[in-house]
Design a protein around this motif. Structure first.
Motif, mmCIF file in Angstrom:
data_model
loop_
_atom_site.group_PDB
_atom_site.id
_atom_site.type_symbol
_atom_site.label_atom_id
_atom_site.label_comp_id
_atom_site.label_asym_id
_atom_site.label_seq_id
_atom_site.Cartn_x
_atom_site.Cartn_y
_atom_site.Cartn_z
ATOM 1 N N PRO A 1 -3.388 -35.129 -12.591
ATOM 2 C CA PRO A 1 -3.356 -36.447 -11.940
ATOM 3 C C PRO A 1 -4.152 -37.485 -12.726
ATOM 4 N N TYR A 2 -3.924 -38.732 -12.407
ATOM 5 C CA TYR A 2 -4.755 -39.779 -12.974
ATOM 6 C C TYR A 2 -6.194 -39.558 -12.529
ATOM 7 N N PRO A 3 -7.156 -39.895 -13.363
ATOM 8 C CA PRO A 3 -8.559 -39.754 -12.931
ATOM 9 C C PRO A 3 -8.879 -40.748 -11.820
ATOM 10 N N SER A 4 -9.905 -40.437 -11.045
ATOM 11 C CA SER A 4 -10.296 -41.344 -9.963
ATOM 12 C C SER A 4 -10.859 -42.647 -10.514
ATOM 13 N N ARG A 5 -11.344 -42.603 -11.764
ATOM 14 C CA ARG A 5 -11.913 -43.799 -12.365
ATOM 15 C C ARG A 5 -11.637 -43.797 -13.865
ATOM 16 N N HIS A 6 -11.013 -44.850 -14.362
ATOM 17 C CA HIS A 6 -10.778 -44.988 -15.788
ATOM 18 C C HIS A 6 -11.962 -45.701 -16.442
ATOM 19 N N LEU A 7 -12.134 -45.458 -17.733
ATOM 20 C CA LEU A 7 -13.270 -46.029 -18.453
ATOM 21 C C LEU A 7 -13.005 -47.430 -18.997
ATOM 22 N N ALA A 8 -11.758 -47.907 -18.918
ATOM 23 C CA ALA A 8 -11.434 -49.227 -19.461
ATOM 24 C C ALA A 8 -10.204 -49.773 -18.758
ATOM 25 N N ALA A 9 -10.012 -51.085 -18.912
ATOM 26 C CA ALA A 9 -8.884 -51.746 -18.255
ATOM 27 C C ALA A 9 -7.542 -51.288 -18.811
ATOM 28 N N TYR A 10 -7.484 -50.995 -20.120
ATOM 29 C CA TYR A 10 -6.202 -50.604 -20.706
ATOM 30 C C TYR A 10 -5.633 -49.340 -20.055
ATOM 31 N N HIS B 1 -2.886 -50.473 -36.523
ATOM 32 C CA HIS B 1 -3.937 -50.160 -35.563
ATOM 33 C C HIS B 1 -4.930 -49.117 -36.088
ATOM 34 N N PHE B 2 -4.545 -47.836 -36.005
ATOM 35 C CA PHE B 2 -5.506 -46.755 -36.177
ATOM 36 C C PHE B 2 -6.031 -46.642 -37.606
ATOM 37 N N ALA B 3 -5.110 -46.502 -38.570
ATOM 38 C CA ALA B 3 -5.550 -46.341 -39.958
ATOM 39 C C ALA B 3 -6.324 -47.555 -40.474
ATOM 40 N N PRO B 4 -5.874 -48.794 -40.221
ATOM 41 C CA PRO B 4 -6.667 -49.942 -40.680
ATOM 42 C C PRO B 4 -8.051 -50.003 -40.035
ATOM 43 N N ALA B 5 -8.148 -49.590 -38.764
ATOM 44 C CA ALA B 5 -9.461 -49.594 -38.109
ATOM 45 C C ALA B 5 -10.404 -48.600 -38.780
ATOM 46 N N LEU B 6 -9.866 -47.455 -39.164
ATOM 47 C CA LEU B 6 -10.690 -46.487 -39.891
ATOM 48 C C LEU B 6 -11.171 -47.081 -41.215
ATOM 49 N N ALA C 1 -2.265 -58.746 -16.076
ATOM 50 C CA ALA C 1 -1.153 -59.697 -16.134
ATOM 51 C C ALA C 1 -0.002 -59.152 -16.966
ATOM 52 N N THR C 2 -0.307 -58.570 -18.123
ATOM 53 C CA THR C 2 0.750 -58.069 -19.006
ATOM 54 C C THR C 2 1.239 -56.697 -18.581
ATOM 55 N N ASN C 3 0.320 -55.773 -18.391
ATOM 56 C CA ASN C 3 0.706 -54.377 -18.207
ATOM 57 C C ASN C 3 1.216 -54.050 -16.811
ATOM 58 N N VAL C 4 0.658 -54.685 -15.797
ATOM 59 C CA VAL C 4 1.079 -54.374 -14.424
ATOM 60 C C VAL C 4 2.076 -55.410 -13.900
ATOM 61 N N LEU C 5 1.676 -56.685 -13.876
ATOM 62 C CA LEU C 5 2.608 -57.696 -13.388
ATOM 63 C C LEU C 5 3.850 -57.777 -14.281
ATOM 64 N N GLY C 6 3.645 -57.643 -15.603
ATOM 65 C CA GLY C 6 4.787 -57.658 -16.515
ATOM 66 C C GLY C 6 5.736 -56.507 -16.257
ATOM 67 N N ASN D 1 8.622 -51.510 -23.913
ATOM 68 C CA ASN D 1 7.618 -51.074 -24.882
ATOM 69 C C ASN D 1 6.428 -52.027 -24.971
ATOM 70 N N ALA D 2 6.592 -53.267 -24.523
ATOM 71 C CA ALA D 2 5.529 -54.270 -24.672
ATOM 72 C C ALA D 2 4.346 -53.958 -23.761
ATOM 73 N N ALA D 3 3.142 -54.202 -24.284
ATOM 74 C CA ALA D 3 1.922 -54.010 -23.500
ATOM 75 C C ALA D 3 0.767 -54.667 -24.230
ATOM 76 N N LEU D 4 -0.301 -54.927 -23.490
ATOM 77 C CA LEU D 4 -1.555 -55.347 -24.100
ATOM 78 C C LEU D 4 -2.416 -54.104 -24.260
ATOM 79 N N ALA D 5 -2.764 -53.768 -25.508
ATOM 80 C CA ALA D 5 -3.558 -52.574 -25.792
ATOM 81 C C ALA D 5 -4.947 -52.981 -26.251
#
Length: 348
Positions: free
Chosen positions: A128-137, A173-178, A84-89, A69-73
């Motif tokens: 399918p996954y898009p050919s290009r994502h808009l962010a590293a996450y 995350h979501f509600a506090p950001a709002l 480092a976290t999401n792929v190598l981890g 479940n762990a990831a950098l978001a």
């Protein structure tokens, strides 16, 4: 059964640990910091970083199953941190599962792995996954998911779950950001908020993980696939934001920032962060603006058929629970018109 939950002290990870321990499952967690909440549950805690293969090996040893479940978001920031976290981890988790003969691996992915400008409307897992994502996450989460699904074998059954906008009591995350985005009773957001968005209550997300774990152990043949997980109840983003703010005791009016202005400001922000190599994961970005402007909801047929998935709590019941448990928030609402914005204020 012995189960390791990576990121067990996080918002979703802790709920998964609660459910596992309630079943009497011997549960352990891998995280970077000790957690008093996990200690109270009787969860064995391993301290370490996902990028450290030795730490992952120590945590995985002796386990029958792993819920990764762990990831950098985040919505912005340099790729190296997410990689480092999401792929190598994740690669470390897969390799150590194989090394220690773990039989089942459930991976927490995200619906954002297939997000693209224009949005997602009732899409299935065949997209399918898009050919290009808009962010590293989303880019690194897609790479991590692909690693997990390719690892599926008779020796290690794997599955990847794609929840979207997880919320509920204690949401950090979501509600506090709002709430942070409200200024003078106004919520400045790109577009009119009419785009349909599906969300996932915390209990729904945790329930899906335990279902997937059970199904993998009973029928490993359902593995090697990704599954969208949500409430199955898409609503206009403006309505969702209103409900979440009201649950926190905040009255705020949606004030639309012109989409072109929001997109231009996000492009400038992205470029600036690349130049200064800023690690800020919650800065304004094109990915965030695109998600706020466009629809994203999903076809849950595969999860219902293969995992016997149904949300254990509805959107309205979840809101009532949120209102009962949310800490009081300062309401600075004013009956003033929306200003002409120069920089949009948007949540992470």
């Amino acid at each position: 059964m012995k189960v390791l939950v990576t990121g067990g002290s996080g918002f979703l990870g802790l709920e998964i640990c609660r459910r596992l321990t309630a079943r009497g499952v011997a549960t352990s967690s891998l995280g970077r910091r000790p957690s008093t909440a996990l200690e109270r549950l009787g969860v064995r805690q391993h301290l370490g970083d996902l990028a450290d293969a030795h730490a992952v090996s120590r945590a995985v040893a002796g386990c029958d199953a792993v819920i990764h479940n762990a990831a950098l978001a985040g919505v912005s920031g340099p790729s190296r941190l997410y990689w480092a976290t999401n792929v190598l981890g994740t690669r470390n988790v897969v390799e150590q599962c194989r090394a220690h003969q773990v039989r089942a691996l459930v991976h927490t992915s995200t619906a954002s792995v297939v997000f693209r400008p224009g949005g997602l409307e009732g899409v299935t897992e065949d997209l399918p996954y898009p050919s290009r994502h808009l962010a590293a996450y989303p880019r690194t989460k897609a790479a991590a998911e692909a690693l997990v699904l390719r690892a599926h074998s008779p020796e290690l059954a794997t599955v990847s779950l794609r929840p979207h906008v997880i919320w509920g009591p204690g949401d950090p995350h979501f509600a506090p950001a709002l709430a942070r985005a409200v200024r003078g009773g106004r919520l400045l957001m790109p577009g009119d908020g009419g785009n349909l968005v599906d969300t996932t209550h915390l209990r729904t997300a945790a329930h899906a993980h335990l279902l997937a774990l059970d199904r993998l152990r009973q029928s490993p043949g359902i593995g090697g696939r990704a599954y969208f997980i949500s409430q199955g109840d898409p609503r206009p983003l403006r309505e969702i934001a209103h409900h979440f703010l009201r649950a926190a005791g905040i009255d705020a009016r949606w004030c639309a920032v012109p989409p072109r202005l929001a997109t231009a400001a996000a492009a400038v922000s992205d470029a600036g962060l690349r130049v200064v190599r800023s690690p800020r994961p919650l800065a304004l970005s094109r990915f965030l603006v695109a998600e706020l402007l466009h629809p994203h909801h999903f076809d849950l047929t595969a999860a219902r058929r293969e995992l016997s998935f149904e949300p254990p709590i509805g959107f309205e019941a979840g809101l009532a629970e949120l209102a009962r448990t949310a800490p009081p928030a300062f309401d600075d609402s004013e009956n003033t018109p929306c200003p002409t914005p120069t920089t949009p204020s948007v949540p992470s």
